[in-house]
Every structure is written in C-alpha cells, then in structure tokens.
Design an enzyme around this catalytic site. Structure first.
Site, PDB file in Angstrom:
ATOM      1  N   ALA A  18       0.806  -1.231   0.000  1.00  0.00           N
ATOM      2  CA  ALA A  18       0.000   0.000   0.000  1.00  0.00           C
ATOM      3  C   ALA A  18       0.837   1.277   0.000  1.00  0.00           C
ATOM      4  O   ALA A  18       0.294   2.357   0.183  1.00  0.00           O
ATOM      5  CB  ALA A  18      -0.931   0.013   1.201  1.00  0.00           C
ATOM      6  N   TYR A 168       4.806 -16.240 -14.365  1.00  0.00           N
ATOM      7  CA  TYR A 168       4.007 -15.115 -13.858  1.00  0.00           C
ATOM      8  C   TYR A 168       2.525 -15.460 -13.824  1.00  0.00           C
ATOM      9  O   TYR A 168       1.833 -15.182 -12.838  1.00  0.00           O
ATOM     10  CB  TYR A 168       4.230 -13.866 -14.709  1.00  0.00           C
ATOM     11  CG  TYR A 168       3.294 -12.728 -14.345  1.00  0.00           C
ATOM     12  CD1 TYR A 168       3.383 -12.110 -13.100  1.00  0.00           C
ATOM     13  CD2 TYR A 168       2.303 -12.292 -15.231  1.00  0.00           C
ATOM     14  CE1 TYR A 168       2.516 -11.087 -12.742  1.00  0.00           C
ATOM     15  CE2 TYR A 168       1.431 -11.269 -14.883  1.00  0.00           C
ATOM     16  CZ  TYR A 168       1.544 -10.668 -13.651  1.00  0.00           C
ATOM     17  OH  TYR A 168       0.671  -9.658 -13.304  1.00  0.00           O
TER      18      TYR A 168
END
Length: 417
Positions: A18, A168
């Site tokens: 964040a 990925y």
C-alpha cells in the site's frame, strides 16, 4: 467518479503493497470515509526508482481523514505479517477488510526465467496472499461485514496468457485460486473476491514496462480504488466473484469513464487475462487511431521510405562506444520479417562494438525475432522490448537480461532521432 458515503468509517483495512500505486489509491479512498488503514509494505526508506514509502503513504492517509499504521512487511515473512496483524488488532481493535495487493512480475519465458524470479513471484503472489489471508481470517471472522479482496484476474485458461510468461501467470492465477477456494470455504462468513482492471492502469511499473506514450493508453489508479470501494459496500453474500472494475462501477451508476482516463478520449490499452486476444485488441485500437504498445500484426511501412532498417543501423553505429560495450557485453542477432526482412546484428561485446547486416562475426548471445516495423519502433523508443515480448510479437532466444540491457542503447538512440 464514485462518491464516498462514509460506509467505511471506523473500519480497519489491512492492505499489502500500500505504499504506492493501486494499493495506496485504495487506502486513500477508504481514508476519506475515516477508515483505519494498515500499510503493510516493504519500502521504509526512499527507493531510487519507485516513489513513496510506508511513512509517506501514512501521511497522505492521515491528511485524507483516516488513521494510518505503517508496518514494514515482506509478505513472504510470516513473522513480519504476524507482527503487523498483532499491531493492527492492538491499535484498532480488529481487522475488517484485507486487500491482497502485493505482487511481483517477470514477463519471461520458461528458459529465460531464473528460478530466483520464479520463487519471488510464487512467494509474493501466491504464498504471500495465502499466508496473509490465513493470518487475518481469525480476526476477520469477528467483523460484522468482513471482506478479502485479491488484486488478481479471472481464471482465463486460454493458452495465449501462458505461453510467453508461464511462471508469472501461474503465480498470479494462484491469487485467483485463493479466491475460488476461500470463498467457498468461508461462505456466509467472509466475502472473498478478486478485482481486475479492464484496461491498463498507469503505475510506476507500467511506465517502466511501456513504450513511448503508454500513459495515454491507461486509466488512473482511482478507477480500481472506486471499484474496490463498491465491493466493500456489498454484504458477505457477495462472494467468489471475479470483478472487472468498469463492470461493477456501471452497476453503481457510473457512466462517465473519461474522468478515469489519463488522456480523456484516447483509446485504451486492455489489460492482460481478459477474453480478447492481444491480436484482436491491438487491431481494435489501431482502428481508433491508437498506437498499441502491445503491438500485434504486420504493420505496413511508408512506400516512400527506402531502407528504414538500414537507416536505423547507420544511427546505431553512430552511438556505439567502448563504454556501451563494457556495460553490455552481449552479441545480438535480429531475424526480421515483414516488408524489410533480413538478418542483422549488433556486437556489444568485442572491441568498440559493431553493427550491420548478415550474421554476427561471433556467436550471438541473444536472437530476437520480430517484424521489421517493430524493430524500427523499438529503436525509436516507441516500443520497449518487454512490451513487444509480452504481446507475443517478439521472440527472444538466449539471455533475457541482455535483451533488457539493450534498452539502454535504445534510450541513447532516442536522443539521436
């Protein structure tokens, strides 16, 4: 944009990753309601290339009206997560919402992806999401309307989304599988959902991966934050959903999406893992006057222009230097198709370097296969190799690290054009 209603006032939201980007945008949206936000991220000291720290994010959250708790957290470290969870419960009395946003990306093929990178992606994306959820769930179960939200895509099993970056995709889909499993496991108790953007979102990562003008093809992080806010308003019966940001905002009554665009009116670059294939997406964008960074298909060249590849190599030879050779140490071969097909090379390993047509004087360390028009765009700075590779229109055989190093030369080339 979606207006704040105060719904999250007093709620405690634990967000991984964040300190910047989408994670911080979600934090700020919640803070405007007066929420408590736990910033669980690694960046405590300023990063040379990435903006923001957990402390600068905390200051922004407080300024927006929320309360912040910055915690140094690597989601691969169980002890660090446990400590952050404990501090959150001690300071705010519990946890109501978990946002699994932290993620790692490395868009390379199987042979070109070091196991260190595989471990990193699986460790952060899959294991980190699972572990953080596991440690937060006992506290979420005590909340009146608990949510887990993973920033991960729908489980689209079309092979096109695997073939160029299997590791990925496996890691990112692992986050989505956590949604699938935990939503069923905790049905009726915790809402567990995934959120994914319909278009590319402008973040520092996208700026690094994208070619020239990539920001014009993106939306702002605020659209994802608004979509997350719309999900948090739902009851726990809203669970197991793979939500697309634009779709849920339309249900909320949003009709003007230009407000989310970096450049309103410009065609947008669709995100990975959605139903349409890259080839179709690029064609649609070209029809609307865009220049897709994820380029697809054969592009015609100006018939009045003769020898553009040869002209480009004249410029390449002009920027060669012993310094570039010393820092690169690689020999590149380009197998070009299209209107100006041929074999070319750049030797950045021997003497002062050399470049020209035909086979390289020594064995190539990297072989790059692509359309001649894409080659021109790469060296003009309009298309980065990573973006061309992700679209499947650039094939790389050999050392992927050397392919990335070539971007340094391309940056120098741009100043010569």
């Amino acid at each position: 944009m979606l207006q704040n209603t105060g719904k999250l006032a007093g709620y405690t939201i634990f967000i991984t990753g964040a300190s910047r980007g989408i994670g911080k945008a979600i934090a700020l949206k919640a803070a405007r309601d007066g929420a408590n936000v736990v910033i669980a991220a690694k960046t405590a000291d300023p990063h040379p290339k990435l903006p923001g720290t957990i402390y600068t994010a905390a200051a922004e959250i407080e300024a927006a009206g929320g309360k912040a708790l910055p915690c140094i957290v690597d989601v691969r470290d169980e002890k660090q997560i446990n400590n952050a969870v404990g501090k959150a419960v001690e300071k705010f009395g519990g946890i109501d919402i978990l946002v699994n946003n932290a993620s790692a990306i490395n868009l390379t093929g199987t042979l070109e992806t070091p196991m260190k990178k595989v471990d990193l992606m699986l460790g952060i994306n899959l294991r980190g999401t699972y572990l953080t959820s596991k440690l937060c769930i006992p506290h979420l179960l005590k909340s009146k309307n608990p949510h887990i939200l993973n920033l991960s895509p729908p489980l689209n099993l079309n092979p096109i989304w695997f073939k160029n970056h299997t590791a990925y995709t496996m890691a990112k889909y692992g986050m989505s599988m956590c949604v699938l499993g935990m939503a069923e496991e905790f049905k009726g108790s915790i809402a567990v959902n995934a959120l994914w953007p319909k278009t590319a979102i402008q973040t520092t990562l996208m700026d690094m991966l994208g070619g020239s003008g990539i920001d014009k093809q993106c939306r702002k992080v605020e659209i994802v934050a608004d979509a997350a806010y719309a999900i948090f308003k739902q009851p726990t019966s809203f669970t197991g959903q793979f939500v697309i940001d634009e779709d849920i905002l339309r249900k909320e009554g949003i009709r003007d999406f230009d407000v989310y665009a970096v450049e309103p009116g410009h065609p947008l670059l669709p995100d990975f893992f959605l139903d349409q294939q890259p080839e179709d997406l690029a064609r649609q964008m070209k029809e609307h006057g865009a220049t897709p960074a994820f380029k697809s298909g054969k592009t015609s060249t100006d018939s009045a222009s003769t020898g553009p590849v040869s002209d480009m190599f004249n410029i390449i030879r002009g920027v060669l230097s012993p310094d570039i050779v010393k820092t690169t140490q690689g020999v590149y071969r380009f197998d070009l198709s299209g209107d100006h097909a041929g074999v070319w090379y750049i030797d950045l390993k021997n003497d002062a370097g050399s470049a020209g047509s035909g086979e390289p004087p020594v064995k190539a360390d990297v072989i790059m296969t692509l359309d001649s028009s894409d080659f021109i765009k790469m060296f003009e700075g309009k298309l980065k190799p990573t973006m061309a590779f992700m679209s499947g229109k650039l094939k790389i055989k050999g050392d992927m690290g050397l392919a990335i190093k070539l971007e340094k030369m391309m940056a120098m080339m741009k100043s010569k054009l």
